[in-house]
Design an enzyme around this catalytic site. Structure first.
Site, mmCIF file in Angstrom:
data_model
loop_
_atom_site.group_PDB
_atom_site.id
_atom_site.type_symbol
_atom_site.label_atom_id
_atom_site.label_comp_id
_atom_site.label_asym_id
_atom_site.label_seq_id
_atom_site.Cartn_x
_atom_site.Cartn_y
_atom_site.Cartn_z
ATOM 1 N N CYS A 161 70.324 24.286 51.763
ATOM 2 C CA CYS A 161 71.911 24.569 51.863
ATOM 3 C C CYS A 161 72.055 25.196 53.225
ATOM 4 C CB CYS A 161 72.481 25.145 50.662
ATOM 5 S SG CYS A 161 74.051 25.390 50.830
ATOM 6 N N HIS B 87 70.662 21.866 45.744
ATOM 7 C CA HIS B 87 69.679 23.107 45.192
ATOM 8 C C HIS B 87 68.706 22.608 44.157
ATOM 9 C CE1 HIS B 87 71.920 26.346 47.365
ATOM 10 N NE2 HIS B 87 72.994 25.405 47.144
ATOM 11 N N GLU C 206 66.194 24.419 43.466
ATOM 12 C CA GLU C 206 65.736 25.587 42.730
ATOM 13 C C GLU C 206 66.724 25.836 41.615
ATOM 14 O OE1 GLU C 206 68.610 27.110 45.756
ATOM 15 O OE2 GLU C 206 67.342 25.467 45.498
#
EC number: 6.3.5.3
Length: 229
Positions: A86, A203, A205
């Site tokens: 990002c 994302h 994560e």
């Protein structure tokens, strides 16, 4: 296995990055402040998401000039694995570690939702745990994720297999309807020429725990561990 997470003012995903790297490597990552000029000896560097410097000037433009980025660029030239997510992707493009730029979403709106992504290249150190054409589900949260590059650059990225992820539907179809932010050729993530730097808007994560909605992101972190082990 050692890793580091770079922290800039305004970044807000550093703890998510730390959690994902710790889960994959079994070791607590080192958090490195942007004002530092040196990095510890690590195998993986992650530049996380957020709003560095409040997105002032352009997203990632000021962070790219931070002292630590000279060390990141140096490690990139040495072949160290680097992941920018990002705002991290935006920082890597502004720093010249990846081609192209991230512009305002075509809708001119902030997009925060889960999206499907097609794995286009499974030979990279970031995707070796996936299958060709696999469709994964990652969250996105951005206002400036519209990937742009000139036609020559786009053709080179395509020809060299450097487009790693594309926005798609649940069946893997890639078209204008599945292009959530206007990115050219539905590009969601690319690697550098050497293959050791990945920038992506979604994302992974935030897709490592079933309690948070899914674990599709684990494969990306496992891929990095497998590649550098």
């Amino acid at each position: 296995m050692k890793s580091a997470v770079i922290l800039f003012p305004g970044i807000n995903r550093e703890n998510d990055a730390i959690a994902a790297l710790k889960q994959a490597t079994g070791t607590q990552p080192t958090l490195v402040w942007h004002g530092e000029t040196e990095l510890p000896n690590v195998d993986i560097i992650m530049v996380p998401g957020g709003f560095s410097y409040g997105d002032y000037l352009r997203c990632g433009a000021m962070a790219a000039k931070s002292p630590i980025m000279r060390a990141v660029a140096d490690r990139a030239s040495q072949g160290v694995t680097i992941l920018g997510v990002c705002n991290g992707f935006q920082i890597l493009t502004e720093a010249g570690l990846l081609p192209g730029a991230l512009m305002r979403n075509a809708s001119l709106k902030f997009i925060c939702k889960n999206t499907h992504l097609k794995i286009e290249n499974t030979t990279t150190r970031f995707t070796n745990q996936y299958g060709k054409g696999d469709v994964v589900d990652y969250p996105v949260a951005h206002h400036d994720g519209n990937y742009f590059a000139d036609e020559d650059t786009l053709n080179r990225l395509e020809g060299e297999g450097r487009v790693v992820l594309r926005y798609c539907d649940a069946n893997g179809a890639v078209d204008t309807e599945t292009n959530l932010n206007g990115s050219q050729r539905n590009i969601a993530g690319i690697i550098n020429e050497a293959g050791n730097v990945l920038g992506m808007m979604p994302h992974p994560e935030n897709a490592i725990d079933p309690l948070h909605g899914g674990i599709d992101g684990r494969g990306l972190f496992k891929s990095m561990v497998e590649a550098v082990s």
